[in-house]
Design a protein around this motif. Structure first.
Motif, short mmCIF file in Angstrom:
data_model
loop_
_atom_site.label_atom_id
_atom_site.label_comp_id
_atom_site.label_asym_id
_atom_site.label_seq_id
_atom_site.Cartn_x
_atom_site.Cartn_y
_atom_site.Cartn_z
N UNK A 250 -25.40 4.36 28.90
CA UNK A 250 -25.18 4.25 27.45
C UNK A 250 -24.82 5.61 26.88
N UNK A 251 -23.70 5.65 26.17
CA UNK A 251 -23.22 6.89 25.55
C UNK A 251 -22.88 6.59 24.10
N UNK A 252 -23.62 7.19 23.19
CA UNK A 252 -23.32 7.00 21.77
C UNK A 252 -23.38 5.56 21.31
N UNK A 253 -24.32 4.79 21.82
CA UNK A 253 -24.50 3.42 21.37
C UNK A 253 -23.63 2.40 22.09
N UNK A 254 -22.80 2.84 23.04
CA UNK A 254 -21.98 1.91 23.80
C UNK A 254 -22.09 2.21 25.29
N UNK A 270 -14.94 -0.38 27.25
CA UNK A 270 -14.53 -1.76 27.01
C UNK A 270 -15.13 -2.24 25.69
N UNK A 271 -14.50 -3.27 25.13
CA UNK A 271 -14.91 -3.80 23.84
C UNK A 271 -16.30 -4.42 23.96
N UNK A 272 -17.21 -4.01 23.07
CA UNK A 272 -18.59 -4.49 23.11
C UNK A 272 -19.22 -4.34 21.73
N UNK A 273 -20.23 -5.16 21.49
CA UNK A 273 -20.94 -5.07 20.23
C UNK A 273 -21.87 -3.87 20.20
N UNK A 274 -21.91 -3.18 19.06
CA UNK A 274 -22.78 -2.01 18.91
C UNK A 274 -23.76 -2.19 17.77
N UNK A 494 -13.40 0.25 14.92
CA UNK A 494 -14.74 -0.26 14.61
C UNK A 494 -15.37 0.49 13.45
N UNK A 495 -15.35 1.82 13.53
CA UNK A 495 -15.92 2.63 12.45
C UNK A 495 -15.10 2.50 11.18
N UNK A 496 -13.76 2.47 11.33
CA UNK A 496 -12.90 2.29 10.15
C UNK A 496 -13.18 0.96 9.47
#
Length: 525
Positions: A250-254, A270-274, A494-496
């Motif tokens: 895990x790096x930075x919540x992902x 890869x695309x994943x829920x955070x 995601x952040x945007x």
């Protein structure tokens, strides 16, 4: 004797025309569904597949029966509302809980294929292919390789997402040992391949767990060995040259592949829920939070300043030209509407040249040497001045119409009561005028709150601090979101999306507050 044959004939003609139109419409819908549904299944776009099936079912249920007559008129507006308003909002909210961005757009398997594929190296005796690159749309990709084995003449195809496989005989045309046509694809010319060689060289077509095909030059590809290989049983990537092992951490919540020290090893994920990590980053990260607050403060100043200045100038001109003693009022009004007639896109680009420090029209006419677009404060002043020039004609039109709707006997009554012209304007005319235009002021504020064009086309969000590309000196919230999503440091959708959701909530709250405030004006009547 009355002839009833003509009306009956017209009625039959109308019914026949309506039936033909209905058949053509439903046939078009069915044809579109037959074409679109298999495509969505192939893309595994289950959300859009469900939406398409429900929409087609609703259309046939509504327009093939005589029931649900109100629904026939409500459905078109509802459909476009869902497609163009509700669906983007739902998708934006959904993406705000993910890490969607550069290097994390696909599945885990696609990330593994990309990581291992980028480590392909040539070996002696490796297969060579004649390469043709194809796309299904833009020249910028995504790319599909069409390969002809130089030793056997067999044709293959594959892409970063699709492993190497033989090509169906009827799907391509081969001439001189090269694919020259491919059904459903546009084939790139050698010059176009060279222009986009960097992007195409990132494509690795998987052959098996240990080998992949990559581009060698504009017309040739090679099959090489992967230095990095994935061990599915242990869920880890192994460097066969050094023996180094990369595991999932895990790096930075992902999640991503990390080295022995727990540091991120590759740019791909890869695309994943955070969860709420994007929102937490916005409100708890001091650097990000400070930029957001500065952008929010300037956004309020920009939106409120634009509305106040344009309204004040528009009202003043409308009051002046509402005096019947002025001759040529129509001519003056026509001249004042000229800024409104120029497209905003063109006007902003022209004004950006006016503000050039060395050759701009403003500095040359005034003899000043102001660095309009290089100094944050002067850049903000330039934006407000430009928006004033572009926006006052609209307020002038609105105020002129509102003034002409106020009965003249109201002014006469004020004068009889001893009110001066200034008192009549301030205490009688202006409150009555605000009753009708207050909602337009609210709408103007909401528009300027998200006025991306005024910022991007005039200053580009700049000036930017050194080594800082997330927010410039004149960026409002919406342009800051754009820079986060498409900035030079890499896209972070995601952040945007999380920032966009917060911005949507803020805009809604401000609009609700403003409409609540305008209700007090209703008592004026």
């Amino acid at each position: 004797m009355t002839d009833t044959s003509a009306p009956a004939h017209r009625q039959r003609t109308t019914s026949t025309t309506a039936l033909v139109v209905k058949i053509l419409f439903l046939g078009s819908v069915a044809a579109a569904a037959v074409w679109l549904i298999p495509l969505l299944i192939g893309l595994k776009a289950w959300l859009w597949l469900t939406f398409t099936v429900l929409t087609v079912a609703a259309i046939f249920a509504l327009y093939t029966t005589k029931r649900f007559i109100p629904g026939k008129y409500i459905f078109p507006g509802t459909f476009f509302l869902v497609v163009f308003l509700i669906t983007p909002i739902i998708l934006t909210v959904g993406y705000s809980f993910t890490n969607y961005g550069d290097g994390s757009r696909g599945t885990k398997q696609e990330a593994i294929n990309s990581i291992t594929g980028n480590s392909v190296q040539q070996v002696d005796g490796a297969s060579r292919y004649t390469l043709t690159v194809g796309t299904k749309g833009a020249v910028e990709g995504p790319y599909t390789f069409f390969l002809v084995d130089q030793s056997t003449g067999e044709a293959f195809t594959g892409s970063a997402e699709q492993p190497l496989e033989p090509v169906e005989e009827d799907a391509v045309s081969i001439s001189s040992g090269r694919v020259t046509e491919a059904d459903g694809f546009t084939l790139l010319k050698p010059r176009e391949v060279n222009d986009h060689f960097r992007e195409i060289s990132d494509v690795a077509v998987t052959v098996d767990d240990t080998t992949a095909v990559r581009i060698l030059d504009a017309g040739t590809a090679f099959q090489g060995t992967k230095v990095l290989q994935y061990d599915e049983a242990k869920d880890q990537i192994v460097n066969t040259a050094t023996g180094e092992v990369f595991t999932v951490g895990e790096v930075g919540g992902e999640q991503a592949f990390v080295d022995a020290d727990g540091k991120r090893a590759f740019s791909q994920s890869w695309l994943q829920g955070v969860g709420f990590d994007n929102y937490s980053r916005l409100f708890t990260n001091g650097s990000v939070g400070a930029q957001f607050l500065k952008a929010f403060a300037w956004t309020l100043v920009f939106a409120a300043g634009s509305v106040i200045t344009t309204f004040a100038l528009g009202l003043a001109l409308a009051l002046a030209l509402n005096d019947e003693r002025i001759r040529g009022r129509r001519l003056y009004r026509s001249f004042l509407l000229l800024p409104y007639a120029v497209p905003a896109f063109i006007a902003l680009l022209i004004w950006s040249n006016f503000y050039n420090q060395d050759y701009g029209l403003i500095n040359q006419l005034t003899g000043l040497h102001i660095n309009w677009l290089g100094d944050p404060t002067w850049a903000k002043v330039a934006i407000l001045l430009t928006n004033l020039w572009m926006g006052f004609p609209y307020m002038f039109i609105v105020c002129t119409g509102a003034l002409q709707s106020i009965p003249s006997d109201v002014k006469e009554a004020a004068r009889i009561d001893g009110a001066s012209s200034l008192q009549t304007t301030v205490k009688v005319i202006t409150p009555l005028l605000l009753v009708s235009i207050a909602p337009l002021l609210v709408a103007s504020f909401a528009f300027n709150f998200n006025n991306f064009n005024a910022i991007e086309l005039l200053t580009g969000g700049g000036p930017f601090p050194d080594n800082e590309f997330t927010r410039g000196g004149t960026d409002i919230l919406i342009s800051m979101v754009y820079r986060i999503a498409f900035g030079g440091s890499g896209a972070d959708f995601g952040f945007a999306s999380a920032v966009s959701v917060v911005l949507f909530a803020i805009t809604g709250l401000l609009a609700a507050f403003q409409f609540r405030f305008t209700k007090f004006l209703e008592d004026v009547n």
